[in-house]
Motif scaffolding. Structure first.
Motif, mmCIF file in Angstrom:
data_model
loop_
_atom_site.group_PDB
_atom_site.id
_atom_site.type_symbol
_atom_site.label_atom_id
_atom_site.label_comp_id
_atom_site.label_asym_id
_atom_site.label_seq_id
_atom_site.Cartn_x
_atom_site.Cartn_y
_atom_site.Cartn_z
ATOM 1 N N GLN A 80 0.882 -1.167 0.000
ATOM 2 C CA GLN A 80 0.000 0.000 0.000
ATOM 3 C C GLN A 80 0.923 1.221 0.000
ATOM 4 O OE1 GLN A 80 -3.676 -0.809 0.118
ATOM 5 N NE2 GLN A 80 -2.446 -2.532 -0.597
ATOM 6 N N GLU A 81 1.161 1.722 -1.213
ATOM 7 C CA GLU A 81 2.197 2.744 -1.410
ATOM 8 C C GLU A 81 2.078 3.919 -0.449
ATOM 9 O OE1 GLU A 81 4.570 2.057 -3.285
ATOM 10 O OE2 GLU A 81 3.823 0.523 -4.655
ATOM 11 N N LYS A 82 0.851 4.366 -0.254
ATOM 12 C CA LYS A 82 0.666 5.564 0.566
ATOM 13 C C LYS A 82 1.107 5.322 2.012
ATOM 14 C CE LYS A 82 -2.503 9.376 1.127
ATOM 15 N NZ LYS A 82 -3.811 9.928 0.848
ATOM 16 N N LYS A 83 0.797 4.124 2.513
ATOM 17 C CA LYS A 83 1.183 3.791 3.884
ATOM 18 C C LYS A 83 2.695 3.712 4.014
ATOM 19 C CE LYS A 83 -1.267 1.162 6.723
ATOM 20 N NZ LYS A 83 -2.057 0.069 7.320
ATOM 21 N N SER A 111 -7.443 8.475 1.576
ATOM 22 C CA SER A 111 -7.183 9.363 2.697
ATOM 23 C C SER A 111 -6.437 8.581 3.773
ATOM 24 C CB SER A 111 -8.533 9.857 3.243
ATOM 25 O OG SER A 111 -8.381 10.480 4.484
ATOM 26 N N LYS A 112 -5.424 9.179 4.320
ATOM 27 C CA LYS A 112 -4.737 8.534 5.439
ATOM 28 C C LYS A 112 -4.113 9.588 6.320
ATOM 29 C CE LYS A 112 -1.289 5.157 6.875
ATOM 30 N NZ LYS A 112 -1.085 5.919 8.112
ATOM 31 N N ARG A 113 -4.489 9.547 7.571
ATOM 32 C CA ARG A 113 -3.883 10.452 8.545
ATOM 33 C C ARG A 113 -2.677 9.778 9.175
ATOM 34 N NH1 ARG A 113 -7.445 14.432 12.165
ATOM 35 N NH2 ARG A 113 -8.605 15.418 10.473
ATOM 36 N N LYS A 137 -5.417 4.651 9.540
ATOM 37 C CA LYS A 137 -5.501 3.607 8.538
ATOM 38 C C LYS A 137 -5.766 4.218 7.169
ATOM 39 C CE LYS A 137 -5.182 0.256 11.571
ATOM 40 N NZ LYS A 137 -4.002 -0.618 11.601
ATOM 41 N N LEU A 138 -5.480 3.403 6.160
ATOM 42 C CA LEU A 138 -5.694 3.855 4.791
ATOM 43 C C LEU A 138 -7.167 3.643 4.411
ATOM 44 C CD1 LEU A 138 -4.240 4.818 2.161
ATOM 45 C CD2 LEU A 138 -4.024 2.399 1.574
ATOM 46 N N VAL A 139 -7.772 4.674 3.889
ATOM 47 C CA VAL A 139 -9.166 4.559 3.451
ATOM 48 C C VAL A 139 -9.238 4.919 1.971
ATOM 49 C CG1 VAL A 139 -11.536 5.321 3.822
ATOM 50 C CG2 VAL A 139 -9.933 5.291 5.740
ATOM 51 N N ASP A 140 -9.774 4.008 1.184
ATOM 52 C CA ASP A 140 -9.960 4.264 -0.245
ATOM 53 C C ASP A 140 -11.442 4.438 -0.525
ATOM 54 O OD1 ASP A 140 -7.268 4.013 -1.245
ATOM 55 O OD2 ASP A 140 -7.419 1.893 -0.725
ATOM 56 N N ASP A 180 -8.055 -0.720 5.550
ATOM 57 C CA ASP A 180 -7.719 -1.582 6.686
ATOM 58 C C ASP A 180 -8.178 -0.989 8.021
ATOM 59 O OD1 ASP A 180 -5.895 0.464 6.720
ATOM 60 O OD2 ASP A 180 -4.119 -0.796 6.904
ATOM 61 N N PHE A 181 -9.236 -0.223 7.967
ATOM 62 C CA PHE A 181 -9.785 0.399 9.180
ATOM 63 C C PHE A 181 -10.728 -0.562 9.904
ATOM 64 C CE2 PHE A 181 -12.355 1.452 5.495
ATOM 65 C CZ PHE A 181 -13.637 1.143 5.902
ATOM 66 N N PHE A 182 -11.236 -0.122 11.029
ATOM 67 C CA PHE A 182 -12.171 -0.926 11.824
ATOM 68 C C PHE A 182 -13.474 -0.147 12.010
ATOM 69 C CE2 PHE A 182 -7.899 -2.050 13.204
ATOM 70 C CZ PHE A 182 -7.926 -3.427 13.129
ATOM 71 N N ALA A 183 -14.584 -0.852 11.936
ATOM 72 C CA ALA A 183 -15.885 -0.212 12.191
ATOM 73 C C ALA A 183 -16.732 -1.149 13.042
ATOM 74 C CB ALA A 183 -16.599 0.082 10.876
#
Lengths: 253, 116
Positions: free
Chosen positions: A176-179, B24-26, B30-33, B52-55
């Motif tokens: 995951q390039e961005k990570k 988006s990723k802070r 986690k990475l959100v697409d 790879d986030f959690f809900a």
């Protein structure tokens, strides 16, 4: 001290079966037919499990998985893709009531992951928890966890990479390039480690199982009695396993 | 990061569609697409939020995706996020980031279709 059921599945089972059993444990507990449980298990054949919200084609090299004979299965829990090496990884799942401090989702990850930190310490490795769900050694991850909640119960499962083939891992999991960029890394391989790599000796499965049992015992203040799945849990797992085998489930995103 | 892909209209005269992807990723998150398919009026046909986030519960995200279908205004998107916020816990992402991103994508869609 609470007595908790311990289920060992270290001879290995398919990814579909392992996921079905974990979900069956949680459902059964929610229906009032389960109890606090620690399950330690191995994936056989090797497998990749992906998070509930991930898109399978974006996180796993499916051709490579086919070539290597690795199962690829979507979990019922969130989080990222994980490589389960038959000969180098143990997965834990811990089923308990989501009460007291465990009622807070964010905090519960830290509380339960303390067991992983203690287990690593038993093996001679100083590890630390990194929110939200990782346990690392010198910044490199060897354990990641994910949690599902239903009713007043939670099930957290996670990896413990003690001798995972990290080359295979980096072939199977798509970066995951961005990570990676945000972490200043150029490959997944730079981000992960194993207990064996850290200790510079081959750590064996039985050592890891023993360390995890002690780790959970100390961290959660519990003692274990080895037991098996109930008939009801087995029946539920047999019903659920087809879902994990299905294209609809695994390719739903 | 935003990328777009415009799908041509089909031979049987169906309107063209546009797909816009954004992520988006802070720091520490986690990475959100997000992948959003719009019709030729920039109305959301389908929105997929992955990563790879959690809900908790996980169905909350599917309810959100379903709610977003048919939205063509910021207020419609905002209402869907209000529903999500009251009944769920999300870890690894700031839901406001996703809401803002989705709202910004309307503008991007209109630019792509030349309707601004």
């Amino acid at each position: 001290m609470r007595i908790v059921r311990l289920i060992l599945g270290i001879d290995g089972a398919s990814a579909c079966w392992n996921m079905a059993v974990d979900e069956a444990l949680l459902i059964s507990a929610t229906q009032g037919r389960g109890r606090e449980t620690l399950r330690l298990y191995v994936f056989k054949p090797h497998a990749v499990t992906i998070g509930y919200f991930q898109r399978i084609r974006e996180v796993v090299d499916l051709e490579k998985a086919k070539e290597l004979g690795a199962d690829v299965v979507r979990r019922f829990t969130g989080g990222g893709a994980v490589y389960h090496d038959t000969y180098g990884e143990v997965t834990y799942s811990y089923l308990t009531k989501a009460v007291g401090p465990l009622s807070d989702v964010y905090r519960s990850y830290e509380i339960i992951c303390r067991a992983i930190v203690v287990a690593a310490k038993k093996l001679g490795v100083n590890a630390e928890f990194v929110p939200i769900n990782d346990v690392v050694v010198k910044g490199r991850k060897f354990s990641g966890s994910a949690q599902a909640r239903r009713g007043c119960w939670l099930l957290q499962h996670g990896t413990f990479m003690y001798a995972t083939n990290l080359e295979t891992l980096s072939q199977l999991l798509l970066p995951q390039e961005k990570k990676l960029r945000q972490r200043g890394l150029s490959s997944i391989r730079q981000r992960v480690t194993t207990i064996s790599d850290e200790l510079k000796r081959r750590v064996e499965l039985h050592e890891v199982v023993e360390a995890l049992i002690k780790g959970f015992g100390e961290a959660m203040g519990i003692k274990f009695v080895e037991d098996e799945l109930s008939d009801y849990e087995l029946r539920l797992a047999k019903e659920l396993v087809d879902k994990y085998r299905s294209y609809e489930w695994n390719f739903r995103r | 990061m935003i990328s777009t892909e415009v799908m041509s209209g089909t031979s049987d005269g169906e309107a063209r569609m546009i797909i816009i992807r954004a992520s988006s990723k802070r720091e520490g998150g986690k990475l959100v697409d997000i992948e959003v398919k719009y019709d030729d009026h920039c109305r959301i046909v389908e929105a997929i939020i992955s990563g790879d986030f959690f809900a908790y519960p996980p169905e909350a995200v599917e309810i959100l995706e379903s709610c977003l279908k048919g939205c063509d205004t910021d207020s419609c998107v905002g209402q869907c996020f209000e529903v999500l916020g009251t009944e769920s816990t999300l870890l690894g992402l700031d839901i406001r980031d996703i809401e803002e991103l989705l709202k910004n994508l309307f503008e991007r869609c209109r630019e792509e279709l030349g309707t601004t």
